[in-house]
Design a protein around this motif. Structure first.
Motif, PDB file in Angstrom:
ATOM      1  N   LEU A  64      24.355 -17.368  42.806  1.00 40.68           N
ATOM      2  CA  LEU A  64      22.895 -17.477  42.719  1.00 40.68           C
ATOM      3  C   LEU A  64      22.492 -17.511  41.251  1.00 40.68           C
ATOM      4  O   LEU A  64      23.147 -16.880  40.409  1.00 40.68           O
ATOM      5  N   PRO A  65      21.415 -18.219  40.916  1.00 38.79           N
ATOM      6  CA  PRO A  65      20.931 -18.135  39.541  1.00 38.79           C
ATOM      7  C   PRO A  65      20.593 -16.693  39.183  1.00 38.79           C
ATOM      8  O   PRO A  65      19.979 -15.973  39.975  1.00 38.79           O
ATOM      9  N   CYS A  66      21.027 -16.260  38.023  1.00 43.38           N
ATOM     10  CA  CYS A  66      20.686 -14.934  37.511  1.00 43.38           C
ATOM     11  C   CYS A  66      19.824 -15.121  36.278  1.00 43.38           C
ATOM     12  O   CYS A  66      20.287 -15.661  35.259  1.00 43.38           O
ATOM     13  N   VAL A  67      18.596 -14.712  36.367  1.00 44.41           N
ATOM     14  CA  VAL A  67      17.628 -14.913  35.297  1.00 44.41           C
ATOM     15  C   VAL A  67      17.742 -13.755  34.317  1.00 44.41           C
ATOM     16  O   VAL A  67      17.398 -12.613  34.641  1.00 44.41           O
ATOM     17  N   ASN A  68      18.254 -14.043  33.135  1.00 45.97           N
ATOM     18  CA  ASN A  68      18.447 -13.003  32.128  1.00 45.97           C
ATOM     19  C   ASN A  68      17.135 -12.806  31.361  1.00 45.97           C
ATOM     20  O   ASN A  68      16.781 -13.610  30.498  1.00 45.97           O
ATOM     21  N   LEU A  69      16.422 -11.738  31.701  1.00 45.27           N
ATOM     22  CA  LEU A  69      15.177 -11.397  31.019  1.00 45.27           C
ATOM     23  C   LEU A  69      15.413 -10.346  29.936  1.00 45.27           C
ATOM     24  O   LEU A  69      14.483  -9.651  29.531  1.00 45.27           O
ATOM     25  N   GLY A  70      16.673 -10.239  29.503  1.00 45.05           N
ATOM     26  CA  GLY A  70      16.989  -9.324  28.416  1.00 45.05           C
ATOM     27  C   GLY A  70      16.312  -9.761  27.133  1.00 45.05           C
ATOM     28  O   GLY A  70      16.324 -10.939  26.773  1.00 45.05           O
ATOM     29  N   CYS A  71      15.720  -8.804  26.448  1.00 46.32           N
ATOM     30  CA  CYS A  71      14.968  -9.082  25.218  1.00 46.32           C
ATOM     31  C   CYS A  71      15.446  -8.120  24.134  1.00 46.32           C
ATOM     32  O   CYS A  71      15.493  -6.902  24.356  1.00 46.32           O
ATOM     33  N   LEU A  72      15.812  -8.644  22.992  1.00 50.33           N
ATOM     34  CA  LEU A  72      16.362  -7.821  21.926  1.00 50.33           C
ATOM     35  C   LEU A  72      15.394  -6.717  21.524  1.00 50.33           C
ATOM     36  O   LEU A  72      14.213  -6.977  21.250  1.00 50.33           O
ATOM     37  N   ASN A  73      15.905  -5.489  21.513  1.00 53.44           N
ATOM     38  CA  ASN A  73      15.161  -4.305  21.061  1.00 53.44           C
ATOM     39  C   ASN A  73      13.933  -3.980  21.915  1.00 53.44           C
ATOM     40  O   ASN A  73      13.048  -3.250  21.472  1.00 53.44           O
ATOM     41  N   ALA A  74      13.884  -4.501  23.130  1.00 52.45           N
ATOM     42  CA  ALA A  74      12.754  -4.206  24.008  1.00 52.45           C
ATOM     43  C   ALA A  74      12.946  -2.856  24.680  1.00 52.45           C
ATOM     44  O   ALA A  74      14.066  -2.426  24.953  1.00 52.45           O
ATOM     45  N   GLY A  75      11.833  -2.197  24.947  1.00 50.27           N
ATOM     46  CA  GLY A  75      11.826  -0.986  25.746  1.00 50.27           C
ATOM     47  C   GLY A  75      11.094  -1.249  27.042  1.00 50.27           C
ATOM     48  O   GLY A  75      10.768  -2.398  27.368  1.00 50.27           O
ATOM     49  N   VAL A  76      10.803  -0.198  27.783  1.00 52.65           N
ATOM     50  CA  VAL A  76      10.108  -0.362  29.061  1.00 52.65           C
ATOM     51  C   VAL A  76       8.732  -0.990  28.848  1.00 52.65           C
ATOM     52  O   VAL A  76       8.264  -1.791  29.658  1.00 52.65           O
ATOM     53  N   ASP A  77       8.066  -0.663  27.750  1.00 52.34           N
ATOM     54  CA  ASP A  77       6.721  -1.177  27.497  1.00 52.34           C
ATOM     55  C   ASP A  77       6.675  -2.707  27.489  1.00 52.34           C
ATOM     56  O   ASP A  77       5.725  -3.309  27.991  1.00 52.34           O
ATOM     57  N   ALA A  78       7.684  -3.341  26.893  1.00 46.81           N
ATOM     58  CA  ALA A  78       7.677  -4.800  26.768  1.00 46.81           C
ATOM     59  C   ALA A  78       7.560  -5.465  28.126  1.00 46.81           C
ATOM     60  O   ALA A  78       6.847  -6.475  28.282  1.00 46.81           O
ATOM     61  N   PHE A  79       8.235  -4.911  29.134  1.00 43.70           N
ATOM     62  CA  PHE A  79       8.208  -5.507  30.470  1.00 43.70           C
ATOM     63  C   PHE A  79       6.984  -5.063  31.259  1.00 43.70           C
ATOM     64  O   PHE A  79       6.343  -5.868  31.939  1.00 43.70           O
ATOM     65  N   ALA A  80       6.662  -3.783  31.161  1.00 46.78           N
ATOM     66  CA  ALA A  80       5.524  -3.256  31.915  1.00 46.78           C
ATOM     67  C   ALA A  80       4.223  -3.947  31.534  1.00 46.78           C
ATOM     68  O   ALA A  80       3.324  -4.092  32.369  1.00 46.78           O
ATOM     69  N   GLN A  81       4.121  -4.413  30.291  1.00 45.09           N
ATOM     70  CA  GLN A  81       2.887  -5.022  29.801  1.00 45.09           C
ATOM     71  C   GLN A  81       2.903  -6.545  29.868  1.00 45.09           C
ATOM     72  O   GLN A  81       1.956  -7.193  29.418  1.00 45.09           O
ATOM     73  N   ASP A  82       3.955  -7.128  30.416  1.00 47.31           N
ATOM     74  CA  ASP A  82       4.075  -8.586  30.475  1.00 47.31           C
ATOM     75  C   ASP A  82       3.944  -9.035  31.933  1.00 47.31           C
ATOM     76  O   ASP A  82       4.879  -8.932  32.720  1.00 47.31           O
ATOM     77  N   ALA A  83       2.785  -9.560  32.285  1.00 50.09           N
ATOM     78  CA  ALA A  83       2.503  -9.910  33.679  1.00 50.09           C
ATOM     79  C   ALA A  83       3.443 -10.989  34.204  1.00 50.09           C
ATOM     80  O   ALA A  83       3.843 -10.958  35.379  1.00 50.09           O
ATOM     81  N   GLU A  84       3.813 -11.950  33.366  1.00 47.32           N
ATOM     82  CA  GLU A  84       4.692 -13.035  33.816  1.00 47.32           C
ATOM     83  C   GLU A  84       6.097 -12.525  34.122  1.00 47.32           C
ATOM     84  O   GLU A  84       6.698 -12.894  35.139  1.00 47.32           O
ATOM     85  N   ILE A  85       6.619 -11.658  33.274  1.00 49.42           N
ATOM     86  CA  ILE A  85       7.948 -11.091  33.513  1.00 49.42           C
ATOM     87  C   ILE A  85       7.949 -10.276  34.800  1.00 49.42           C
ATOM     88  O   ILE A  85       8.877 -10.374  35.620  1.00 49.42           O
ATOM     89  N   ARG A 115       6.127  -5.961  21.686  1.00 48.25           N
ATOM     90  CA  ARG A 115       7.300  -6.696  22.171  1.00 48.25           C
ATOM     91  C   ARG A 115       8.593  -6.173  21.555  1.00 48.25           C
ATOM     92  O   ARG A 115       9.556  -5.900  22.265  1.00 48.25           O
ATOM     93  N   ARG A 116       8.625  -6.034  20.269  1.00 47.80           N
ATOM     94  CA  ARG A 116       9.783  -5.428  19.595  1.00 47.80           C
ATOM     95  C   ARG A 116       9.563  -3.922  19.599  1.00 47.80           C
ATOM     96  O   ARG A 116       9.118  -3.328  18.627  1.00 47.80           O
ATOM     97  N   ASN A 117       9.846  -3.309  20.731  1.00 42.95           N
ATOM     98  CA  ASN A 117       9.447  -1.914  20.939  1.00 42.95           C
ATOM     99  C   ASN A 117      10.160  -0.926  20.027  1.00 42.95           C
ATOM    100  O   ASN A 117       9.772   0.243  19.961  1.00 42.95           O
ATOM    101  N   ASP A 118      11.219  -1.361  19.331  1.00 46.67           N
ATOM    102  CA  ASP A 118      11.895  -0.455  18.399  1.00 46.67           C
ATOM    103  C   ASP A 118      11.131  -0.305  17.090  1.00 46.67           C
ATOM    104  O   ASP A 118      11.446   0.567  16.278  1.00 46.67           O
ATOM    105  N   ARG A 119      10.096  -1.134  16.892  1.00 42.79           N
ATOM    106  CA  ARG A 119       9.326  -1.120  15.639  1.00 42.79           C
ATOM    107  C   ARG A 119       8.184  -0.113  15.715  1.00 42.79           C
ATOM    108  O   ARG A 119       7.351  -0.160  16.614  1.00 42.79           O
TER     109      ARG A 119
END
Length: 270
Positions: A64-85, A115-119
């Motif tokens: 099956l296609p596996c959609v890699n939504l991994g984002c460098l240096n992202a934390g939970v906030d990056a995904f929780a705040q992104d409606a499309e993801i 987005r760069r939640n480590d910053r």
């Protein structure tokens, strides 16, 4: 089940963006008009220094296609705040959510980059009041700031730790409830301690994971070792200036092991 550990083939490391999302995630882009599995996570899921990170290896095994939504240096906030993801995750046949550290979250004491939640962006008046001797304009990264604050006063730091851990649980619940019971939480526990705050993912405890159980299908705990300590460096891709970061990342052997465990944890998508 076995996985080939890729060597020096073509590196599919060009980032891409899905729909209206502002997050740059690991490419190549995968189709979303047929059943797929979504992988949410930070740098380990992205797999910057490896040819095929574990989502790509899982795709081969699952068919099956596996959609890699991994984002460098992202934390939970990056995904929780992104409606499309979150829309992509909610529509997936299965979802794998990698545990990221508690330090990369906006909270009552400080704000992080969306987005760069480590910053580190800025301290709040509350943190200024707890550490009046600190000039917070000196910091650019959360981890550096937190190590400094802990060194100055472990007692005062307890308030930050408790806040970050509580916020982490709340934000993870927000993400997982949108994914439903199909979600697998992937806890990659680094074996080597990295400092007074413990090993990565920082400040995440077993009790915090236990609190997520009502909102998740399965919690998958996998011990991992950084590439610099397990001999994986020759199989990775990096420039001379990137070597220190590559040493601390997981290598192809760990990615293959993670993929195997993830596939076993997602029987409903076979």
């Amino acid at each position: 089940m076995s996985y080939e550990v890729p060597g020096a083939g073509a590196l599919e490391n060009v980032p891409c963006r899905y729909g209206d999302s502002r997050l740059m995630v690991r490419g190549p882009q995968r189709p979303l008009d047929a059943p797929y599995v979504a992988f949410l996570g930070s740098s380990d899921t992205y797999g910057k220094f490896v040819d095929r990170p574990f989502p790509a290896l899982a795709e081969i095994a699952l068919g099956l296609p596996c959609v890699n939504l991994g984002c460098l240096n992202a934390g939970v906030d990056a995904f929780a705040q992104d409606a499309e993801i979150m829309r992509i995750a909610a529509a997936a046949k299965g979802v794998v959510v990698q545990v990221s550290g508690a330090q990369n979250l906006s909270n009552r004491f400080y704000r992080v980059h969306p987005r760069r939640n480590d910053r580190f962006l800025e301290a709040t008046p509350l943190l200024d009041a707890i550490y009046p001797e600190v000039d917070f304009t000196d910091f650019h990264f959360n981890k550096h700031m937190l190590y400094t604050l802990y060194t100055l006063s472990p007692r005062r730091f307890d308030a930050l730790r408790q806040e970050l851990q509580a916020v982490w649980v709340a934000r993870m619940r927000l993400v997982l409830r949108q994914c439903g019971s199909r979600a697998v939480v992937l806890w990659l526990r680094y074996r080597d301690e990295t400092g007074p705050l413990g090993a990565d993912p920082l400040m995440v405890t077993r009790d915090m994971l236990e609190q997520l159980k009502p909102d998740v299908g399965k919690i998958l705990e996998i011990p991992v070792t950084a590439a610099g300590r397990c001999g994986d460096m020759p199989q990775m891709r990096f420039g001379a200036m990137q070597a220190p970061a590559a040493e601390l990342a997981i290598g192809p052997t760990a990615h293959a092991q993670i993929a195997e465990r993830v596939v076993e944890a997602l029987p409903q998508v076979h």
